[in-house]
Structures are given as structure tokens and as C-alpha cells.
Design an enzyme around this catalytic site. Structure first.
Site, PDB file in Angstrom:
ATOM      1  CG  ASN A  32      -3.705  -1.887   6.869  1.00  0.00           C
ATOM      2  OD1 ASN A  32      -3.569  -1.413   5.825  1.00  0.00           O
ATOM      3  ND2 ASN A  32      -4.676  -2.389   7.264  1.00  0.00           N
TER       4      ASN A  32
ATOM      5  CG  HIS B 287      -5.599  -6.375  -0.200  1.00  0.00           C
ATOM      6  ND1 HIS B 287      -6.720  -6.285   0.476  1.00  0.00           N
ATOM      7  CD2 HIS B 287      -5.609  -7.096  -1.147  1.00  0.00           C
ATOM      8  CE1 HIS B 287      -7.386  -7.027   0.015  1.00  0.00           C
ATOM      9  NE2 HIS B 287      -6.667  -7.672  -1.335  1.00  0.00           N
TER      10      HIS B 287
ATOM     11  CB  THR C 117      -7.496  -4.467  10.065  1.00  0.00           C
ATOM     12  OG1 THR C 117      -8.165  -5.701   9.472  1.00  0.00           O
ATOM     13  CG2 THR C 117      -7.711  -3.440   9.370  1.00  0.00           C
TER      14      THR C 117
ATOM     15  CE  LYS D 271      -4.097  -1.819   2.224  1.00  0.00           C
ATOM     16  NZ  LYS D 271      -5.010  -1.842   3.232  1.00  0.00           N
TER      17      LYS D 271
HETATM   18  P1  ATP Z   1      -7.030  -5.355   3.491  1.00  0.00           P
HETATM   19  O1  ATP Z   1      -8.530  -5.832   2.678  1.00  0.00           O
HETATM   20  O2  ATP Z   1      -6.758  -4.094   2.911  1.00  0.00           O
HETATM   21  O3  ATP Z   1      -6.493  -6.512   3.229  1.00  0.00           O
HETATM   22  P2  ATP Z   1      -8.257  -6.172   5.842  1.00  0.00           P
HETATM   23  O4  ATP Z   1      -9.016  -7.340   5.262  1.00  0.00           O
HETATM   24  O5  ATP Z   1      -7.383  -6.597   7.131  1.00  0.00           O
HETATM   25  O6  ATP Z   1      -7.419  -5.311   4.898  1.00  0.00           O
HETATM   26  P3  ATP Z   1     -10.732  -4.743   5.719  1.00  0.00           P
HETATM   27  O7  ATP Z   1     -11.895  -4.972   6.877  1.00  0.00           O
HETATM   28  O8  ATP Z   1     -10.948  -5.462   4.258  1.00  0.00           O
HETATM   29  O9  ATP Z   1      -9.369  -5.057   6.498  1.00  0.00           O
HETATM   30  O10 ATP Z   1     -10.661  -3.212   5.437  1.00  0.00           O
HETATM   31  C1  ATP Z   1      -9.921  -2.865   4.381  1.00  0.00           C
HETATM   32  C2  ATP Z   1      -9.053  -1.737   4.689  1.00  0.00           C
HETATM   33  O11 ATP Z   1      -9.467  -0.644   4.904  1.00  0.00           O
HETATM   34  C3  ATP Z   1      -7.988  -1.928   5.750  1.00  0.00           C
HETATM   35  O12 ATP Z   1      -6.903  -2.632   5.426  1.00  0.00           O
HETATM   36  C4  ATP Z   1      -7.679  -0.415   6.162  1.00  0.00           C
HETATM   37  O13 ATP Z   1      -6.760   0.228   5.299  1.00  0.00           O
HETATM   38  C5  ATP Z   1      -9.023   0.141   6.092  1.00  0.00           C
HETATM   39  N1  ATP Z   1      -9.742   0.381   7.227  1.00  0.00           N
HETATM   40  C6  ATP Z   1     -10.764  -0.624   7.807  1.00  0.00           C
HETATM   41  N2  ATP Z   1     -11.533  -0.460   8.698  1.00  0.00           N
HETATM   42  C7  ATP Z   1     -10.722   0.670   8.986  1.00  0.00           C
HETATM   43  C8  ATP Z   1     -11.075   1.829  10.012  1.00  0.00           C
HETATM   44  N3  ATP Z   1     -11.784   1.468  10.935  1.00  0.00           N
HETATM   45  N4  ATP Z   1     -10.520   2.979   9.933  1.00  0.00           N
HETATM   46  C9  ATP Z   1      -9.747   3.416   8.891  1.00  0.00           C
HETATM   47  N5  ATP Z   1      -9.427   2.388   7.957  1.00  0.00           N
HETATM   48  C10 ATP Z   1     -10.093   1.079   7.878  1.00  0.00           C
HETATM   49 MG    MG Z   2     -10.161  -6.967   3.579  1.00  0.00          MG
END
Ligand code: ATP
Ligand code: MG
Length: 140
Positions: A112, A115, A91, A9
Site C-alpha cells: 500500500n 507508511h 490502509t 514502501k
Molecule cells: P502503516 O502502519 O504501514 O502506516 P496502517 O497504519 O494504515 O499502515 P496497520 O494496521 O498499522 O495499517 O498495518 C500495517 C501494515 O500492515 C499495513 O500498511 C499493510 O501493509 C499491512 N496490513 C495491515 N492489515 C493487513 C491485512 N489484513 N492484510 C495484509 N496486510 C495488512
Molecule cells: Mg500503522
């Protein structure tokens, strides 16, 4: 062996951690099958994360993902999807286990570092989002 998609990212790109993250994943047992450097448009980032449309963090997430180039990469391993989710950690880096990519390299829950696909079905869809069969299979 099966495949999953990782995306390095913008926060990790800006802080110059892409190489370290790829090395970490190789050391964890993944092989790199395909890799690109991509500047996502707003429409592309919105589509990629459309499952989160309507959530409070969605607009900011789209803005973040378009703020710098990213590196989508196809990774192969046994149980690739689960193995990569374990390797990247939770996450929110504050909740990620020691030694995971996000614990080591992520700045915050949004910024973070990486992905990872969360199911085999989504891995297929996400790989197809970024890579043609030509790039994926390395055939001509
Ligand atoms: P990714 O899909 O990026 O691999 P993930 O599966 O761990 O991450 P998701 O719940 O799919 O988490 O959320 C997608 C992305 O959205 C997260 O990686 C993060 O960058 C962002 N995100 C998720 N929740 C929050 C939040 N509460 N505040 C800010 N950003 C968030
Ligand atoms: Mg995700």
C-alpha cells in the site's frame, strides 16, 4: 509545526513512484526535513512493525518490507501526524478516498505504497528508529 514519519514502501519503489509520492506530499503542504534510502533487514522490519506481531499478516508484512529498499522521510507541517494520515488514506486502497496517496499509488492492502505514524508518540519513536539527532536536526 510538528513532525511525522513516512516510509515509501517497496511496491512504490519497484514501480518507480517514489518521486511522484514525495511531490504529492510537498504539494499537500509538507516539508521534507530528512530522508534516507534504507534496505531493512528482517530483524529491523520485525522490530518496526512489532505492534502487529502475532497477526495473520505479520510474517508476510515483514517479508514485503524487506523485499526492496524503502525511503523513510521526516515530514513537517501543522498537525503533521493527522494531516499525513489523511493525505495517505485508508490502509486498503479500495477504501481510500479519491486523491489520497494510497488511492493513487497503492496496489493492495499489504502493498500500500506508504507508511505513516499514527500518533505523536509513535512519530517520535519511529523518527528515532531511522534518524540520528545529527541527521534530524542537520547540525554538525
Ligand atoms: P502503516 O502502519 O504501514 O502506516 P496502517 O497504519 O494504515 O499502515 P496497520 O494496521 O498499522 O495499517 O498495518 C500495517 C501494515 O500492515 C499495513 O500498511 C499493510 O501493509 C499491512 N496490513 C495491515 N492489515 C493487513 C491485512 N489484513 N492484510 C495484509 N496486510 C495488512
Ligand atoms: Mg500503522
Amino acid at each position: 509545526m510538528n513532525q511525522t514519519l513516512a516510509i515509501i514502501k517497496p511496491d512504490a519503489m519497484e514501480s518507480g513512484k517514489a518521486g511522484k509520492i514525495l511531490a504529492h506530499l510537498e504539494a499537500a503542504g509538507f516539508t521534507i526535513q530528512a530522508l534516507r534510502l534504507v534496505s531493512l533487514s528482517e530483524a529491523q522490519a520485525a522490530e518496526f512493525y512489532s505492534v502487529h506481531k502475532g497477526k495473520p499478516f505479520y510474517d508476510q508484512l515483514v517479508a514485503f518490507m524487506t523485499s526492496a529498499p524503502v525511503i523513510p522521510v521526516i515530514l513537517e507541517a501543522e498537525n503533521a501526524v493527522l494531516k499525513l494520515r489523511e493525505a495517505i488514506g485508508a490502509t486498503d486502497p479500495r477504501e481510500a478516498k479519491e486523491g489520497t496517496v494510497r488511492k493513487l499509488y497503492a496496489e493492495s492492502k499489504e502493498r500500500n505504497a506508504i507508511h505513516a505514524s499514527d500518533s505523536d508518540a509513535n512519530a517520535n519513536t519511529e523518527i528515532a528508529f531511522f534518524f540520528s539527532n545529527y541527521e534530524r536536526l542537520g547540525v554538525d
